[in-house]
Design a protein around this motif. Structure first.
Motif, PDB file in Angstrom:
ATOM      1  N   MET A 117       0.838  -1.181   0.000  1.00 36.94           N
ATOM      2  CA  MET A 117       0.000   0.000   0.000  1.00 36.94           C
ATOM      3  C   MET A 117       0.886   1.249   0.000  1.00 36.94           C
ATOM      4  N   SER A 118       0.338   2.276  -0.552  1.00 39.39           N
ATOM      5  CA  SER A 118       1.125   3.493  -0.664  1.00 39.39           C
ATOM      6  C   SER A 118       1.136   4.270   0.640  1.00 39.39           C
ATOM      7  N   GLN A 119       2.087   5.180   0.726  1.00 38.97           N
ATOM      8  CA  GLN A 119       2.167   6.044   1.903  1.00 38.97           C
ATOM      9  C   GLN A 119       0.920   6.905   2.024  1.00 38.97           C
ATOM     10  N   ASN A 120       0.409   7.371   0.892  1.00 33.99           N
ATOM     11  CA  ASN A 120      -0.774   8.221   0.934  1.00 33.99           C
ATOM     12  C   ASN A 120      -1.942   7.505   1.581  1.00 33.99           C
ATOM     13  N   TYR A 121      -2.153   6.242   1.216  1.00 32.99           N
ATOM     14  CA  TYR A 121      -3.254   5.488   1.817  1.00 32.99           C
ATOM     15  C   TYR A 121      -3.069   5.420   3.323  1.00 32.99           C
ATOM     16  N   GLU A 122      -1.874   5.072   3.751  1.00 34.83           N
ATOM     17  CA  GLU A 122      -1.607   4.948   5.189  1.00 34.83           C
ATOM     18  C   GLU A 122      -1.851   6.273   5.899  1.00 34.83           C
ATOM     19  N   PHE A 123      -1.403   7.361   5.304  1.00 34.96           N
ATOM     20  CA  PHE A 123      -1.590   8.683   5.894  1.00 34.96           C
ATOM     21  C   PHE A 123      -3.068   9.002   6.031  1.00 34.96           C
ATOM     22  N   TYR A 124      -3.820   8.848   4.939  1.00 37.08           N
ATOM     23  CA  TYR A 124      -5.247   9.173   4.951  1.00 37.08           C
ATOM     24  C   TYR A 124      -6.014   8.270   5.922  1.00 37.08           C
ATOM     25  N   ASN A 125      -5.670   7.004   5.934  1.00 35.67           N
ATOM     26  CA  ASN A 125      -6.352   6.060   6.819  1.00 35.67           C
ATOM     27  C   ASN A 125      -6.085   6.407   8.286  1.00 35.67           C
ATOM     28  N   THR A 126      -4.861   6.794   8.583  1.00 40.26           N
ATOM     29  CA  THR A 126      -4.522   7.187   9.950  1.00 40.26           C
ATOM     30  C   THR A 126      -5.318   8.416  10.369  1.00 40.26           C
TER      31      THR A 126
ATOM     32  N   MET B 233     -10.551   9.882   0.693  1.00 40.42           N
ATOM     33  CA  MET B 233      -9.205  10.081   0.140  1.00 40.42           C
ATOM     34  C   MET B 233      -8.386   8.799   0.218  1.00 40.42           C
ATOM     35  N   ALA B 234      -8.530   8.066   1.307  1.00 40.87           N
ATOM     36  CA  ALA B 234      -7.809   6.796   1.449  1.00 40.87           C
ATOM     37  C   ALA B 234      -8.270   5.801   0.397  1.00 40.87           C
ATOM     38  N   ASP B 235      -9.575   5.740   0.176  1.00 41.67           N
ATOM     39  CA  ASP B 235     -10.113   4.818  -0.835  1.00 41.67           C
ATOM     40  C   ASP B 235      -9.597   5.171  -2.228  1.00 41.67           C
ATOM     41  N   ARG B 236      -9.574   6.480  -2.537  1.00 41.11           N
ATOM     42  CA  ARG B 236      -9.067   6.913  -3.847  1.00 41.11           C
ATOM     43  C   ARG B 236      -7.590   6.584  -3.999  1.00 41.11           C
ATOM     44  N   ALA B 237      -6.816   6.800  -2.938  1.00 43.96           N
ATOM     45  CA  ALA B 237      -5.381   6.505  -2.983  1.00 43.96           C
ATOM     46  C   ALA B 237      -5.159   5.014  -3.206  1.00 43.96           C
ATOM     47  N   LEU B 238      -5.941   4.184  -2.535  1.00 46.18           N
ATOM     48  CA  LEU B 238      -5.812   2.739  -2.696  1.00 46.18           C
ATOM     49  C   LEU B 238      -6.199   2.321  -4.112  1.00 46.18           C
ATOM     50  N   GLN B 239      -7.263   2.902  -4.625  1.00 45.31           N
ATOM     51  CA  GLN B 239      -7.701   2.588  -5.991  1.00 45.31           C
ATOM     52  C   GLN B 239      -6.635   2.996  -7.004  1.00 45.31           C
ATOM     53  N   MET B 240      -6.046   4.171  -6.825  1.00 41.65           N
ATOM     54  CA  MET B 240      -4.998   4.619  -7.741  1.00 41.65           C
ATOM     55  C   MET B 240      -3.795   3.690  -7.686  1.00 41.65           C
ATOM     56  N   GLU B 241      -3.439   3.232  -6.504  1.00 39.96           N
ATOM     57  CA  GLU B 241      -2.317   2.310  -6.350  1.00 39.96           C
ATOM     58  C   GLU B 241      -2.605   0.995  -7.085  1.00 39.96           C
ATOM     59  N   GLN B 242      -3.822   0.508  -6.969  1.00 42.49           N
ATOM     60  CA  GLN B 242      -4.194  -0.727  -7.664  1.00 42.49           C
ATOM     61  C   GLN B 242      -4.177  -0.524  -9.174  1.00 42.49           C
ATOM     62  N   GLU B 243      -4.664   0.630  -9.640  1.00 43.27           N
ATOM     63  CA  GLU B 243      -4.661   0.913 -11.069  1.00 43.27           C
ATOM     64  C   GLU B 243      -3.231   1.042 -11.597  1.00 43.27           C
ATOM     65  N   ARG B 244      -2.344   1.637 -10.809  1.00 43.78           N
ATOM     66  CA  ARG B 244      -0.937   1.731 -11.209  1.00 43.78           C
ATOM     67  C   ARG B 244      -0.316   0.340 -11.341  1.00 43.78           C
TER      68      ARG B 244
END
Length: 83
Positions: free
Chosen positions: A1-10, A41-52
């Motif tokens: 998972m990306s750092q962005n997801y972790e940040f937003y989730n936290t 924002m966390a969901d979007r970050a996770l989705q973008m990571e999966q799409e990448r």
């Protein structure tokens, strides 16, 4: 998972905890709105990571196919010259 997801989730978890502790309705509602925004924002970050990841796999597949084609063409060239 990306750092962005972790940040937003936290941040979402922190907002949820703030809402749970709030004694004033407006503070609780603000924290719940904040939690919702952070989770989106966390969901979007996770989705973008999966799409990448999918795009990376497709790119690697295309590169492997191109390499195989180039190798096949290179192997066929001496036969054409000899013939």
């Amino acid at each position: 998972m990306s750092q962005n997801y972790e940040f937003y989730n936290t941040r979402a978890k922190e907002a949820a905890a703030e809402a749970a502790k709030a004694t004033l309705d407006n503070v609780r509602e603000r924290a719940l709105r904040s939690e919702t925004a952070w989770r989106e924002m966390a969901d979007r970050a996770l989705q973008m990571e999966q799409e990448r990841e999918v795009a990376k796999e497709e790119r690697e597949k295309r590169q492997a196919e191109a390499a195989e084609l180039a190798a096949a063409q290179t192997a066929a060239e001496p036969e054409a010259v000899a013939g």
